[in-house]
Write an enzyme that holds these catalytic residues in place. Sequence first.
Site, PDB file in Angstrom:
ATOM      1  N   CYS A   4       0.821  76.359 173.806  1.00 52.20           N
ATOM      2  CA  CYS A   4      -0.144  75.646 172.902  1.00 52.20           C
ATOM      3  C   CYS A   4      -1.525  75.778 172.889  1.00 52.20           C
ATOM      4  CB  CYS A   4       0.282  74.265 172.823  1.00 52.20           C
ATOM      5  SG  CYS A   4       2.116  73.768 172.596  1.00 52.20           S
TER       6      CYS A   4
ATOM      7  N   HIS B 184      -4.844  68.994 171.085  1.00 54.81           N
ATOM      8  CA  HIS B 184      -4.499  69.578 172.630  1.00 54.81           C
ATOM      9  C   HIS B 184      -5.583  70.552 173.098  1.00 54.81           C
ATOM     10  CE1 HIS B 184      -0.637  71.165 174.806  1.00 54.81           C
ATOM     11  NE2 HIS B 184      -1.441  70.409 175.550  1.00 54.81           N
TER      12      HIS B 184
ATOM     13  N   ASN C 222       2.880  79.415 168.875  1.00 52.23           N
ATOM     14  CA  ASN C 222       3.657  80.414 169.838  1.00 52.23           C
ATOM     15  C   ASN C 222       4.955  80.549 169.304  1.00 52.23           C
ATOM     16  OD1 ASN C 222       2.931  77.717 171.530  1.00 52.23           O
ATOM     17  ND2 ASN C 222       5.272  77.924 171.082  1.00 52.23           N
TER      18      ASN C 222
ATOM     19  N   ASP D 296       4.276  74.026 165.187  1.00 53.27           N
ATOM     20  CA  ASP D 296       4.181  73.890 166.584  1.00 53.27           C
ATOM     21  C   ASP D 296       5.432  74.582 167.079  1.00 53.27           C
ATOM     22  OD1 ASP D 296       3.858  73.338 169.291  1.00 53.27           O
ATOM     23  OD2 ASP D 296       2.859  71.410 168.745  1.00 53.27           O
ATOM     24  N   ASP D 297       5.582  75.385 167.937  1.00 47.90           N
ATOM     25  CA  ASP D 297       6.683  75.807 168.514  1.00 47.90           C
ATOM     26  C   ASP D 297       7.828  76.525 167.427  1.00 47.90           C
ATOM     27  OD1 ASP D 297       5.610  74.977 170.717  1.00 47.90           O
ATOM     28  OD2 ASP D 297       7.295  73.823 171.372  1.00 47.90           O
TER      29      ASP D 297
END
Length: 434
Positions: free
Chosen positions: A90, A147, A302, A51-52
């Site tokens: 996300c 999410h 991302n 994530d990120d």
Amino acid sequence: MSRVSRTGYCLCILTITTWLIQFKLHHLSTPHITLQKPVPSHPHIIFILADDLGWNDVGFHGMNQIPTPNIDALAYSGVILHNYYTLHVCSPSRGALLTGMHPIHLGLQDSLLGSMTPSGLPLAFKLLPEYLKGDLGYATHIMGKWHLGAHRSMYTPIFRGFDSHVGFWHGQEDYFNHTSRAEHKGSRGYDFRRDMNISFSDDGKYVTDIITKESIKIIQNHNSARPLFLLVSHAAVHTPVQAHVSVTEQFSYINCSPAWHNKRQVFAAQLKSLDESVGHIVQVLQQEMMLENSIIVFSTDNGGAGDKYHGAVGSNFPLRGMKSGLFEGGIRGVGAVWSPLIQNQARISSEMMTIYDWLPTLYSAAGGQFTELPKMDGVDLWPAISKQQVSPRKIILHNSSSSKKVYALRVQNYKMAKITHKGNRGFNFWRSVH
């Protein structure tokens, strides 16, 4: 480079070399091993979603500040996806991954799904686990972040094709007490589940450790005669920047700008836990004699988030921009795939690929017929990955949002974009970690 960071980098390279030698020896000896467990006709698929995670936050892209030996080993001994694109945040990326559709066809092109948003990934779309389970007989599990909607039970993982879920429904949470902030009045709520049940017994446990432990349990308890699809959907390295103190102390050598100094050390510990998770999962696959019939994908959702995004400290250098934007730093993703089924390993692929290509690609790799899938935006890139064939992907629509008045499109080596600078909160800059 400081003496300490150079030492860490050398240790990282040594670890990678050792890991690759073990892989090479394992491949050479495999024909002489009598497998004690039945091998399914379809490969196991392990999809590890960070994530990120920024372009400049992994060693195989040249970052030498924080060792990532396990992630690097997968990439160096598999296929590094050099022209791989995600979406800008996300929910759009996760929806695209699981449907094979661009977010403009999912109603997710504008933004992510907030914890109080009364909508989710449209129920009209069949998801990747449903295709794999219904058509090819896979067991399907998701560990970690969802999410993609939770306002009604039918939008949650158990009702969207997954046999089990341990993790959280919303976009982010405290790594230890598992509370997340709602959009209204600053309220907070506990968000950690085991299937449909709230799990207060996980309060106080570090979320990366839980996801890793539960993923290992899934693999160890799996009937290896049946193919497995496991989506390991990490919280790391999304904000808040939190890690074990004992791990953070190992990165005291990191000395960045004053605004980043302490947080980058904690981020390094956060990233180390993620990297070790990858190593533990690969190790247990080998112990359970499942590795030789597995496809392992590592991907971010991302680009990395910088200090203008809720105090994050990720880096996409030398790419411009960050998460939430349509410059390369926001959408060009860290990606790699490893499998013994790949004929030409240890290479860099410059073929264009996007996150909504994974559904048809993995469906094809699993033995399904891409031509039998409904019409979708993704294309089957398994021949390009596994046999080094030319990719059919020549165009990528990064996004088109009428409400935000932005768009970006790549056609082969050209990119056309309209990106507004008003209200960008500093998203459109270049940021180094040094």
